[in-house]
Design a protein around this motif. Structure first.
Motif, mmCIF file in Angstrom:
data_model
loop_
_atom_site.group_PDB
_atom_site.id
_atom_site.type_symbol
_atom_site.label_atom_id
_atom_site.label_comp_id
_atom_site.label_asym_id
_atom_site.label_seq_id
_atom_site.Cartn_x
_atom_site.Cartn_y
_atom_site.Cartn_z
ATOM 1 N N THR A 166 5.960 -1.480 4.105
ATOM 2 C CA THR A 166 7.202 -2.016 3.569
ATOM 3 C C THR A 166 7.734 -3.106 4.481
ATOM 4 N N GLY B 99 0.815 3.293 3.606
ATOM 5 C CA GLY B 99 1.906 2.589 2.938
ATOM 6 C C GLY B 99 2.419 1.471 3.808
ATOM 7 N N TYR C 30 -1.916 0.054 -2.115
ATOM 8 C CA TYR C 30 -1.996 -1.006 -1.114
ATOM 9 C C TYR C 30 -3.213 -0.832 -0.213
ATOM 10 N N PHE C 31 -3.520 0.430 0.109
ATOM 11 C CA PHE C 31 -4.608 0.696 1.040
ATOM 12 C C PHE C 31 -5.576 1.703 0.437
ATOM 13 N N PRO D 175 0.569 -7.856 -5.637
ATOM 14 C CA PRO D 175 0.518 -7.217 -4.321
ATOM 15 C C PRO D 175 1.563 -7.775 -3.354
ATOM 16 N N GLN E 158 1.035 -1.105 -5.634
ATOM 17 C CA GLN E 158 1.321 -2.483 -5.999
ATOM 18 C C GLN E 158 2.142 -2.510 -7.288
ATOM 19 N N PHE F 264 4.607 -6.670 -0.984
ATOM 20 C CA PHE F 264 5.190 -5.480 -0.387
ATOM 21 C C PHE F 264 6.682 -5.439 -0.678
ATOM 22 N N SER G 250 3.721 2.296 -1.505
ATOM 23 C CA SER G 250 2.330 2.737 -1.652
ATOM 24 C C SER G 250 1.572 2.066 -2.789
#
Length: 620
Positions: A132, A130, A119-120, A187, A182, A189, A180
Motif C-alpha cells: 500500500t 500485500g 499483487y504478488f 495494477p 489489483q 497500489f 492485496s
C-alpha cells in the motif's frame, strides 16, 4: 535499515479464527460429555438402558474383542474423539489456506475460482503478501527515527509499505482487498492512512533510499536470512573505475560513486600505528586524568550537564567572541568547560572567566596554529581532542553539550534540550543538521560541531567506540564522517536513538543556510524577524572568513586589540594586573559591524563591497 517493533501487544489477527476456536471447543465439550455419560452409565447403572443406548452409538450389539465389553467401548470412544478432533483441525487449516486465496468484494465471497489478480504470486508469499501507499509526511511524523527528512514533493511524497506476513494485513476486508488485489483501474497500489496501514504490524523494517547519482538504479528484496545492511552492486571494472554499463554487476562499497571515487577507505598501516600511540598515551594516564577532571566537572555541572568546548591558540578569537557575544545578551556560560590544547589558550579562557581542564599528557603535542582549511593536519589533530573531551565527561556520568568555538548563542540551548515538553525529548542524542546530503554523511548528515548527549549505556559505549575509531578519523581527515558511520551502526545494533534537528527548522541554522540557503531566511535573521537558538558558522573555509562573516552579521563582539594575542600581551596592552579578567577590555558592548562582501548575508547593506564569489549580486 530501521526496525520498529511493538514491545507489548494483544490483538486478534482475524475475527474468523477465534470463531473457529470457539466452535472446536464446543465440539470437544460435546464429545467429552458423551465420554463422561458412557463412563457414568457403565459404572453406576450397570446394564441399564443408558448403557445400551449409548453403546449403540458406537457399534453393533454383540461385536467386540479382547478385554471385554468395557475395553471395547473405550476403544471406540477414543476413536470417535480422535476423528472429531482431526476433522475440526482440518477445517481450521482449510479456512486459513482460504484466507490467502480468497477475499471479499462488496460483502460477497470472492473465491480462488474467480482468479483475482493478486499483487504478488504464491512464490513470494513468504515475504510479500500485500502493498500500500502512505503519505510520507504522516508516516515519518508517526515513526520518527531521527533522520533528516526531505520535504515531500510530487516525486517522493509517499511511502510504499510491503506486508511480509498475511497476518499483518489491515483488519477490515475492504482494506485487505486494497492492499492485496489489483483493482479495476489496473495494477495501481491503493492508499491507506498510516494508522490503518500499520495497525497489524508487530514489527516494521524501514528502508530509506534515493538515487543520488541518478544512475539506472534497481532495488531487490530477497526472502532470506534477515539482514540490516544494504548490499550495493554496480557495473564497474573489477580493478576499479567509473560506471561502465557494459560490465557485469559486482559488489562494491556503499561509498562507491559512479565516477569511480570511493568515499570510504580503510585506514592504512601508518594511520593505525599513529592511533595506537595516541591510545597508549591516553590509557597510560587515564586513571589520574579522570580523577583530576572529576573534581572540576563537579563544580561546573548544572542539572548534571556540562557544556564542552576545545580550542587551541589559533582559534582563540572565536572562543573569545562566543563569551563576549553571550555576555552582551545576558546569557550564563558558567557551566562551560574548555579543554585547551595549549597553555596560552588555557590562560585566555580562564581570563574570560571560563573553567578549563588542560590535559597536557594527551594534548601537549597538539598544534597551536589554526587550521588553514577543512581537513588539513592542524584540523585533523584537533579531532582527537574533540573525541577525548566528550568521551571523558560522558564516562564520568554527565550529559554533554559539545560545541565548536565558531558558534554564537541567541538563547541558551540547554533550555531546549532540558525541556520535557520538547517534541523530541525522548532521544539519546541531538545533532545540528549539517545540510550536506552526500553519501559520506548518510543517512544522518549530523554536524559534529554542535550536539547534545544524554548519559546512558548506549551513548557511553558509542563514545568509547569512537575513541577506538581514531585511525579512521586520521585516514578520512574527518571526525564527522567517522562519528556518523559509527552512529549508523549503533542505532541498528544497540537501539541508540539520534535526532538530527532539521535544517528546515528555525532554531539551529549554520553555514549551509549562510552559504547555500535562499537569502529570504538569512534576511529574516539579520532583520531579527527570526530568533534562532544558535548560529554555527560551519561550511566556511578558515578562521579569517568566519570572523568577517560574523562582523557582517552583527555578531562580532571582540575588541581588535585582543585578536591573535596571548593573555600577557593583552594585559600589557591595557595596563592590567595579572589577576584581572579580560572581559571588560576585550568584550564590546555593541557589535563591530563591518562590510566585507556584498554577496554574503549582512546586518547592513554592503552593496559597495566586492563579492567573494565573482559575479554574485548583492545580498541586499
Amino acid at each position: 535499515m530501521v526496525q520498529i517493533s511493538r514491545i507489548s501487544r494483544s490483538r486478534n489477527h482475524s475475527s474468523r479464527l477465534p470463531l473457529l476456536q470457539i466452535f472446536l471447543t464446543i465440539s470437544l465439550c460435546v464429545i467429552s460429555f458423551y465420554v463422561g455419560n458412557l463412563s457414568s452409565c457403565s459404572t453406576t447403572f450397570g446394564n441399564s438402558n443408558c448403557s445400551s443406548n449409548s453403546a449403540s452409538l458406537v457399534t453393533k450389539e454383540g461385536e467386540g474383542g479382547e478385554g471385554g465389553e468395557d475395553s471395547f467401548r473405550q476403544r471406540n470412544i477414543d476413536a470417535i474423539v480422535q476423528e472429531r478432533v482431526e476433522s475440526e483441525l482440518a477445517k481450521i487449516q482449510t479456512n486459513n489456506d482460504q484466507k490467502q486465496e480468497s477475499f471479499t468484494t462488496n460483502n460477497h465471497q470472492l473465491s480462488k475460482d474467480d482468479h483475482p489478480m493478486l499483487y504478488f504470486p504464491k512464490e513470494t508469499s513468504s515475504f510479500l503478501n500485500g502493498i500500500t501507499r502512505i503519505a510520507k509526511d504522516a508516516f515519518v511524523k508517526k515513526f520518527d527515527y531521527g533522520y533528516p527528512i526531505e520535504e515531500p514533493n510530487n516525486k517522493n511524497g509517499e511511502v510504499l509499505l510491503i506486508y511480509n506476513s498475511a497476518n499483518a494485513l489491515p483488519t477490515k476486508n475492504e482494506d485487505q482487498q486494497s492492499v492485496s488485489i489489483q483493482q479495476d483501474a489496473g495494477p495501481v497500489f491503493g492508499t491507506l492512512d498510516v494508522d490503518t496501514a500499520t495497525e497489524n504490524c508487530d514489527t516494521m523494517n524501514v528502508i530509506n533510499t534515493n538515487n543520488p547519482g541518478h544512475t539506472r538504479q534497481c532495488l531487490a528484496i530477497v526472502g532470506n536470512y534477515e539482514s540490516y545492511h544494504i548490499q550495493r552492486w554496480m557495473r564497474v571494472p573489477e580493478s576499479g573505475g567509473k560506471l561502465d554499463k557494459d560490465k557485469p554487476l559486482r559488489a562494491v562499497s556503499r561509498g562507491y560513486d559512479s565516477n569511480g571515487s570511493q568515499q570510504f577507505v580503510p585506514p592504512d598501516k601508518n594511520s593505525i600505528m599513529k592511533h595506537w600511540e595516541m591510545l597508549k598515551t591516553y590509557f597510560d594516564g587515564f586513571d589520574e586524568t579522570l580523577k583530576n577532571l572529576r573534581s572540576i566537572a563537579e563544580k561546573v555541572a548544572v542539572k548534571n550537564t556540562i557544556i564542552v568546548m576545545t580550542c587551541n591558540m589559533g582559534q582563540s578569537e572565536l572562543l573569545m567572541n562566543f563569551v563576549c557575544n553571550a555576555k552582551s545578551k545576558g546569557l550564563d556560560v558558567s557551566n562551560v568547560l574548555v579543554f585547551p590544547t595549549d597553555q596560552e589558550t588555557k590562560d585566555l579562557a580562564e581570563g574570560m572567566g571560563l573553567a578549563t581542564f588542560y590535559d597536557e599528557k594527551n594534548f601537549g603535542n597538539m598544534p597551536e596554529a589554526e587550521a588553514k582549511h577543512y581537513g588539513d593536519k592542524a584540523f585533523v589533530a584537533m579531532m582527537f581532542a574533540k573525541v577525548v573531551c566528550v568521551q571523558m565527561i560522558n564516562f564520568l556520568g554527565y550529559d554533554v553539550l559539545f560545541q565548536d568555538v565558531d558558534l554564537v548563542w541567541y538563547t541558551n540551548p540547554l533550555e531546549y534540550f532540558h525541556d520535557p515538553e520538547n517534541e523530541f525529548h525522548g532521544f539519546d542524542m541531538y545533532f545540528q543538521d549539517d545540510g550536506a546530503r552526500t553519501t559520506r554523511y548518510a543517512p544522518l548528515s549530523a554536524n559534529s560541531g554542535f550536539y547534545y548527549v544524554r548519559n546512558n549505556a548506549r551513548t557511553r559505549y558509542l563514545f568509547t567506540s569512537l575513541l577506538y575509531y581514531g585511525d579512521q578519523i586520521i585516514q578520512s581527515h574527518s571526525h564527522q564522517e567517522a562519528l556518523v558511520q559509527l552512529i549508523n551502526e549503533h542505532t541498528s545494533q544497540f537501539g541508540l536513538r539520534v535526532k538530527v534537528l532539521s535544517r528546515d527548522m528555525n532554531e539551529f541554522p549554520g553555514g549551509w543556510h549562510y552559504h547555500r540557503h535562499n537569502k529570504a531566511f538569512m534576511m529574516k535573521i539579520v532583520k531579527e524577524e527570526i530568533t534562532p537558538i544558535i548560529f554555527h558558522m560551519s561550511w566556511t573555509k578558515n578562521k579569517d572568513n568566519k570572523i568577517k562573516y560574523y562582523q557582517q552579521m552583527g555578531q562580532w563582539y571582540v575588541n581588535d586589540m585582543c585578536i591573535a594575542h596571548t593573555r600577557s600581551d593583552i594585559l600589557g596592552n591595557f595596563n592590567m594586573e595579572e589577576g584581572d579578567l579580560l572581559l571588560e577590555s576585550c568584550c564590546l558592548a555593541e557589535p563591530n559591524i563591518v562590510c566585507h562582501y556584498r554577496d554574503k548575508p549582512s546586518k547592513i547593506p554592503c552593496r559597495n563591497s566586492d563579492p567573494i564569489d565573482a559575479g554574485r549580486p548583492s545580498f541586499w
